[in-house]
Design a protein around this motif. Structure first.
Motif, mmCIF file in Angstrom:
data_model
loop_
_atom_site.group_PDB
_atom_site.id
_atom_site.type_symbol
_atom_site.label_atom_id
_atom_site.label_comp_id
_atom_site.label_asym_id
_atom_site.label_seq_id
_atom_site.Cartn_x
_atom_site.Cartn_y
_atom_site.Cartn_z
ATOM 1 N N GLU A 242 0.815 -1.204 0.000
ATOM 2 C CA GLU A 242 0.000 0.000 0.000
ATOM 3 C C GLU A 242 0.858 1.267 0.000
ATOM 4 N N THR A 243 2.036 1.190 0.662
ATOM 5 C CA THR A 243 2.908 2.375 0.739
ATOM 6 C C THR A 243 3.483 2.685 -0.640
ATOM 7 N N VAL A 244 3.909 1.625 -1.359
ATOM 8 C CA VAL A 244 4.470 1.841 -2.706
ATOM 9 C C VAL A 244 3.380 2.394 -3.631
ATOM 10 N N PHE A 245 2.182 1.825 -3.563
ATOM 11 C CA PHE A 245 1.073 2.298 -4.401
ATOM 12 C C PHE A 245 0.764 3.761 -4.097
ATOM 13 N N GLU A 246 0.733 4.084 -2.808
ATOM 14 C CA GLU A 246 0.376 5.462 -2.420
ATOM 15 C C GLU A 246 1.405 6.447 -2.975
ATOM 16 N N LYS A 247 2.688 6.055 -2.893
ATOM 17 C CA LYS A 247 3.761 6.924 -3.373
ATOM 18 C C LYS A 247 3.663 7.105 -4.888
ATOM 19 N N GLU A 248 3.424 6.022 -5.600
ATOM 20 C CA GLU A 248 3.381 6.090 -7.065
ATOM 21 C C GLU A 248 2.134 6.811 -7.564
ATOM 22 N N LEU A 249 1.008 6.621 -6.876
ATOM 23 C CA LEU A 249 -0.261 7.171 -7.371
ATOM 24 C C LEU A 249 -0.571 8.548 -6.797
ATOM 25 N N GLY A 250 -0.001 8.840 -5.632
ATOM 26 C CA GLY A 250 -0.275 10.133 -4.992
ATOM 27 C C GLY A 250 -1.721 10.265 -4.529
ATOM 28 N N ILE A 251 -2.360 9.132 -4.233
ATOM 29 C CA ILE A 251 -3.766 9.091 -3.782
ATOM 30 C C ILE A 251 -3.793 8.188 -2.544
ATOM 31 N N PRO A 252 -4.656 8.464 -1.548
ATOM 32 C CA PRO A 252 -4.731 7.550 -0.405
ATOM 33 C C PRO A 252 -5.089 6.120 -0.838
ATOM 34 N N VAL A 253 -4.345 5.161 -0.291
ATOM 35 C CA VAL A 253 -4.559 3.747 -0.621
ATOM 36 C C VAL A 253 -4.997 3.009 0.643
ATOM 37 N N HIS A 254 -6.080 2.244 0.539
ATOM 38 C CA HIS A 254 -6.621 1.518 1.689
ATOM 39 C C HIS A 254 -6.512 0.028 1.429
ATOM 40 N N LYS A 255 -6.244 -0.716 2.516
ATOM 41 C CA LYS A 255 -6.133 -2.176 2.374
ATOM 42 C C LYS A 255 -6.705 -2.828 3.621
ATOM 43 N N PRO A 256 -7.628 -3.790 3.451
ATOM 44 C CA PRO A 256 -8.125 -4.475 4.653
ATOM 45 C C PRO A 256 -7.019 -5.297 5.300
ATOM 46 N N ALA A 257 -7.207 -5.682 6.568
ATOM 47 C CA ALA A 257 -6.166 -6.427 7.291
ATOM 48 C C ALA A 257 -5.790 -7.698 6.544
ATOM 49 N N ASN A 258 -6.799 -8.400 5.989
ATOM 50 C CA ASN A 258 -6.498 -9.579 5.172
ATOM 51 C C ASN A 258 -7.182 -9.429 3.818
ATOM 52 N N PRO A 259 -6.419 -8.991 2.804
ATOM 53 C CA PRO A 259 -7.058 -8.737 1.496
ATOM 54 C C PRO A 259 -7.333 -10.004 0.685
ATOM 55 N N PHE A 260 -6.893 -11.174 1.186
ATOM 56 C CA PHE A 260 -6.889 -12.409 0.407
ATOM 57 C C PHE A 260 -8.286 -12.981 0.122
ATOM 58 N N LEU A 261 -9.132 -13.002 1.152
ATOM 59 C CA LEU A 261 -10.432 -13.682 0.970
ATOM 60 C C LEU A 261 -11.581 -12.723 0.622
ATOM 61 N N VAL A 262 -11.257 -11.464 0.353
ATOM 62 C CA VAL A 262 -12.311 -10.477 0.080
ATOM 63 C C VAL A 262 -13.082 -10.845 -1.202
ATOM 64 N N THR A 263 -12.341 -11.119 -2.285
ATOM 65 C CA THR A 263 -13.016 -11.429 -3.557
ATOM 66 C C THR A 263 -13.819 -12.738 -3.462
ATOM 67 N N PRO A 264 -13.231 -13.830 -2.942
ATOM 68 C CA PRO A 264 -14.055 -15.059 -2.825
ATOM 69 C C PRO A 264 -15.337 -14.833 -2.016
ATOM 70 N N MET A 265 -15.252 -14.054 -0.924
ATOM 71 C CA MET A 265 -16.472 -13.805 -0.150
ATOM 72 C C MET A 265 -17.473 -12.976 -0.965
ATOM 73 N N GLY A 266 -16.958 -12.001 -1.691
ATOM 74 C CA GLY A 266 -17.835 -11.150 -2.509
ATOM 75 C C GLY A 266 -18.555 -11.956 -3.580
ATOM 76 N N ILE A 267 -17.875 -12.974 -4.112
ATOM 77 C CA ILE A 267 -18.517 -13.824 -5.134
ATOM 78 C C ILE A 267 -19.705 -14.547 -4.496
ATOM 79 N N ALA A 268 -19.474 -15.112 -3.293
ATOM 80 C CA ALA A 268 -20.574 -15.825 -2.604
ATOM 81 C C ALA A 268 -21.733 -14.862 -2.329
ATOM 82 N N LEU A 269 -21.400 -13.652 -1.882
ATOM 83 C CA LEU A 269 -22.466 -12.687 -1.565
ATOM 84 C C LEU A 269 -23.254 -12.274 -2.805
ATOM 85 N N SER A 270 -22.671 -12.480 -3.979
ATOM 86 C CA SER A 270 -23.338 -12.084 -5.226
ATOM 87 C C SER A 270 -24.081 -13.246 -5.880
ATOM 88 N N SER A 271 -24.180 -14.377 -5.180
ATOM 89 C CA SER A 271 -24.794 -15.561 -5.831
ATOM 90 C C SER A 271 -26.318 -15.449 -5.838
#
Ligand code: ATP
Length: 271
Positions: A242-271
């Motif tokens: 997130e720090t590298v992204f923030e530096k390169e983009l110059g925009i605030p970057v947010h990241k959840p504590a565990n970004p790994f299972l966010v997409t799989p959970m979102g897929i289930a929530l969209s079923s």
């Protein structure tokens, strides 16, 4: 944006890798199948949208978002489905799936056939960053999903997707660079990279690749009024992304504590 509720529900899902929450025999279940370059993940949520069970397996049956080993992919999904059915005492009949943004129609169909071949009806097909937003609830900003082989992004305006893109870069590239730098096999490099206690040590070696990823994202968002960036996907587990992204983009970057299972959970929530 307050990530504490996202962090709580993802931590809850993580516990569901080991434990199973009871479900009634008739309750409607939400199922998501994430066919990834590195991992295949099945998530089951209950009718209250709480995680009840989750199973995953490392598998190299998808490359850059495309199914390269149909039988292998179907076998893994079948195995994970059987595991979860055994744990839940219920049959899983339907599931949603997600693909990297911009996946062609025939490749989307192949993803669907894998899940149907494993015995589930596909109820919804969406793109991965949009699936992640079912958990994040971003109204305005860009969601960047950095997986094993792909980086997908969705730009949200007033809660609607206005732009999606996909690039063939991800955690696999970081492992390849580490493999060269440490003179170890790809598998060993993967293990080193996933060891959070070594993130500080490996950062100098992988920083240029992360900078390149950020530059690629920059190319997609330039000229748009983007005020926030949200990082998800297994590769974003890397401490300091997130720090590298923030530096390169110059925009605030947010990241959840565990970004790994966010997409799989979102897929289930969209079923
Ligand atoms: P894609 O979205 O590209 O199809 P995928 O769905 O398999 O792939 P994810 O499951 O989101 O992608 O992420 C997998 C990547 O995350 C792999 O490259 C893996 O090495 C990396 N990864 C997982 N855990 C960590 C960790 N703790 N630190 C760094 N990288 C990690």
């Amino acid at each position: 944006m307050d990530f504490s509720s996202v962090d709580r529900i993802i931590a809850d899902l993580e516990t569901c890798l080991e434990t199973t929450r009871e479900v009634s025999p008739t309750e409607e279940l939400l199922v998501g199948v994430d066919l990834g370059t590195a991992y295949i993940v099945l998530v089951v949520m209950n009718s209250k949208r709480e995680p009840v069970a989750c199973a995953m397996e490392f598998a190299q049956v998808i490359k850059d978002g495309l199914v390269v080993d149909y039988i292998g992919a179907m076998t893994v999904v079948k195995r994970l489905k059987a595991q979860l059915e055994e744990r839940l005492g219920r049959e899983l009949e339907k599931a949603a799936i997600a693909v990297p943004p911009g996946t062609g129609e025939s490749d989307c169909k192949t993803h669907g056939y894998v899940v149907e071949g494993a015995g589930m009806e596909v109820t919804n097909l969406l793109d991965e960053p949009t699936a992640a937003n079912a958990v994040l609830g971003v109204e305005n900003g860009v969601i960047v999903d950095i997986g094993g082989g792909t980086t997908g992004l969705s730009i949200m305006e007033n809660g609607k997707v206005v732009y999606v893109a996909d690039e063939a870069t991800g955690g696999t590239h970081l492992s390849l660079v580490l493999s060269g730098a440490y003179k170890v096999s790809f598998e060993e490099a993967e293990a080193i990279k996933k060891d959070n206690s070594r993130h500080k040590e490996i950062f100098a070696a992988v920083r240029p690749v992360i900078q390149k990823m950020a530059t690629i994202v920059k190319g997609h968002i330039e000229g748009r009024n983007i005020k926030s960036v949200y990082l998800v996907g297994g590769t974003c587990c890397l401490t300091g992304m997130e720090t590298v992204f923030e530096k390169e983009l110059g925009i605030p970057v947010h990241k959840p504590a565990n970004p790994f299972l966010v997409t799989p959970m979102g897929i289930a929530l969209s079923s």
